[in-house]
Design a protein around this motif. Sequence first.
Motif, PDB file in Angstrom:
ATOM      1  N   LEU A  13       7.822   4.377   0.978  1.00  0.00           N
ATOM      2  CA  LEU A  13       6.937   4.424  -0.184  1.00  0.00           C
ATOM      3  C   LEU A  13       5.487   4.078   0.134  1.00  0.00           C
ATOM      4  N   GLY A  14       5.205   3.685   1.386  1.00  0.00           N
ATOM      5  CA  GLY A  14       3.851   3.311   1.761  1.00  0.00           C
ATOM      6  C   GLY A  14       3.730   1.811   1.957  1.00  0.00           C
ATOM      7  N   GLY A  15       2.869   1.410   2.853  1.00  0.00           N
ATOM      8  CA  GLY A  15       2.670  -0.002   3.115  1.00  0.00           C
ATOM      9  C   GLY A  15       3.873  -0.680   3.727  1.00  0.00           C
ATOM     10  N   GLY A  16       4.773   0.099   4.312  1.00  0.00           N
ATOM     11  CA  GLY A  16       5.990  -0.452   4.889  1.00  0.00           C
ATOM     12  C   GLY A  16       7.092  -0.689   3.880  1.00  0.00           C
ATOM     13  N   VAL A  17       6.815  -0.441   2.606  1.00  0.00           N
ATOM     14  CA  VAL A  17       7.813  -0.634   1.544  1.00  0.00           C
ATOM     15  C   VAL A  17       8.782   0.541   1.541  1.00  0.00           C
ATOM     16  N   ILE A  18      10.073   0.245   1.373  1.00  0.00           N
ATOM     17  CA  ILE A  18      11.086   1.303   1.354  1.00  0.00           C
ATOM     18  C   ILE A  18      11.979   1.163   0.129  1.00  0.00           C
ATOM     19  N   ASN A  19      12.659   2.237  -0.175  1.00  0.00           N
ATOM     20  CA  ASN A  19      13.727   2.228  -1.174  1.00  0.00           C
ATOM     21  C   ASN A  19      14.939   2.903  -0.556  1.00  0.00           C
ATOM     22  N   ILE A  20      16.039   2.168  -0.460  1.00  0.00           N
ATOM     23  CA  ILE A  20      17.297   2.777  -0.034  1.00  0.00           C
ATOM     24  C   ILE A  20      17.942   3.339  -1.283  1.00  0.00           C
ATOM     25  N   SER A  21      17.824   4.644  -1.458  1.00  0.00           N
ATOM     26  CA  SER A  21      18.241   5.263  -2.715  1.00  0.00           C
ATOM     27  C   SER A  21      19.745   5.459  -2.814  1.00  0.00           C
ATOM     28  N   LYS A  22      20.396   5.753  -1.683  1.00  0.00           N
ATOM     29  CA  LYS A  22      21.843   5.970  -1.703  1.00  0.00           C
ATOM     30  C   LYS A  22      22.506   5.356  -0.477  1.00  0.00           C
ATOM     31  N   VAL A  23      23.708   4.841  -0.696  1.00  0.00           N
ATOM     32  CA  VAL A  23      24.542   4.321   0.386  1.00  0.00           C
ATOM     33  C   VAL A  23      25.920   4.929   0.235  1.00  0.00           C
ATOM     34  N   ASN A  24      26.321   5.725   1.211  1.00  0.00           N
ATOM     35  CA  ASN A  24      27.640   6.374   1.204  1.00  0.00           C
ATOM     36  C   ASN A  24      27.891   7.155  -0.086  1.00  0.00           C
ATOM     37  N   GLY A  25      26.843   7.831  -0.555  1.00  0.00           N
ATOM     38  CA  GLY A  25      26.972   8.689  -1.723  1.00  0.00           C
ATOM     39  C   GLY A  25      26.759   7.993  -3.051  1.00  0.00           C
ATOM     40  N   PHE A  26      26.666   6.677  -3.062  1.00  0.00           N
ATOM     41  CA  PHE A  26      26.442   5.918  -4.290  1.00  0.00           C
ATOM     42  C   PHE A  26      24.963   5.579  -4.435  1.00  0.00           C
ATOM     43  N   THR A  27      24.466   5.617  -5.664  1.00  0.00           N
ATOM     44  CA  THR A  27      23.097   5.199  -5.930  1.00  0.00           C
ATOM     45  C   THR A  27      22.965   3.700  -5.693  1.00  0.00           C
ATOM     46  N   ALA A  28      21.935   3.305  -4.941  1.00  0.00           N
ATOM     47  CA  ALA A  28      21.730   1.888  -4.627  1.00  0.00           C
ATOM     48  C   ALA A  28      20.379   1.389  -5.132  1.00  0.00           C
ATOM     49  N   ASN A  29      19.298   2.079  -4.727  1.00  0.00           N
ATOM     50  CA  ASN A  29      17.932   1.702  -5.104  1.00  0.00           C
ATOM     51  C   ASN A  29      17.631   0.237  -4.781  1.00  0.00           C
ATOM     52  N   ILE A  30      17.716  -0.087  -3.498  1.00  0.00           N
ATOM     53  CA  ILE A  30      17.421  -1.425  -3.022  1.00  0.00           C
ATOM     54  C   ILE A  30      16.244  -1.369  -2.055  1.00  0.00           C
ATOM     55  N   SER A  31      15.505  -2.466  -1.981  1.00  0.00           N
ATOM     56  CA  SER A  31      14.325  -2.514  -1.117  1.00  0.00           C
ATOM     57  C   SER A  31      14.652  -2.987   0.292  1.00  0.00           C
ATOM     58  N   ALA A  32      15.799  -3.657   0.449  1.00  0.00           N
ATOM     59  CA  ALA A  32      16.205  -4.281   1.716  1.00  0.00           C
ATOM     60  C   ALA A  32      15.238  -5.374   2.157  1.00  0.00           C
ATOM     61  N   ALA A  33      14.338  -5.777   1.272  1.00  0.00           N
ATOM     62  CA  ALA A  33      13.418  -6.862   1.578  1.00  0.00           C
ATOM     63  C   ALA A  33      13.958  -8.203   1.097  1.00  0.00           C
ATOM     64  N   LEU A  34      15.050  -8.168   0.337  1.00  0.00           N
ATOM     65  CA  LEU A  34      15.706  -9.369  -0.162  1.00  0.00           C
ATOM     66  C   LEU A  34      17.127  -9.413   0.385  1.00  0.00           C
TER      67      LEU A  34
END
Length: 225
Positions: A127-148
């Motif tokens: 997403l810019g600035g090193g920020v990410i969104n993990i939108s899916k994990v194994n086909g499931f919606t996740a929407n996690i930043s992995a920063a926490l």
Amino acid sequence: MGERSSIFDMIGPVMIGPSSSHTAGVVRIARAAIKVLGAEPEEAIITFYNSFARTYEGHGSDKAIIGGLLNLMTDDVRIKQSFELAKEAGLKYTFKSIGSAGTYHPNTIKVNLANGDNKVEVIGESLGGGVINISKVNGFTANISAALHTLIITADDREGSIAFITSIITHDKVNIATMSVSRKGKKDIACLAIEMDSGLKPITLEYLKNLDWVKNVIYIPDIDM
């Protein structure tokens, strides 16, 4: 070839390469993916979408993703040699590109990893600035930043399961920052993704793993740790 080498001359405290979207964010997506796998990947299929599909080689995203799969940090100078390091580690990888995927964010990467019979699929967005969104994990919606600190649980879709899981983790005095629920269908398999300000105790994770209606438990501490 001279231009491609020169873009790696920028070495700062948080990134290596021409931009945080193409390097730091990409490294973090890869690091999140290996946390989901829970092991060192032996094989990887990496698919770049949209703008990434057109720029991943020139901007160094290919070296960044391999560096992340080798568990290198975003500021590790060895990212420049990640292809050579992957060969030494025995990591087999394939790059693919899809230039037009309208439903995906412009900077999207899909990572398919395998270690023996253990296989995972992670879709991430830079997403810019090193920020990410993990939108899916194994086909499931996740929407996690992995920063926490992040808990991902796949389980039977049953009444009271979310309340039960949250009641268990609150014994560790965690504060829930975000939560998302995805399921294949009513009374089918569901996935609960919870981001927390602090971590969980090993005994709590073991308890959750041993519940008969829980299929899989993935715990991801801050990926920059």
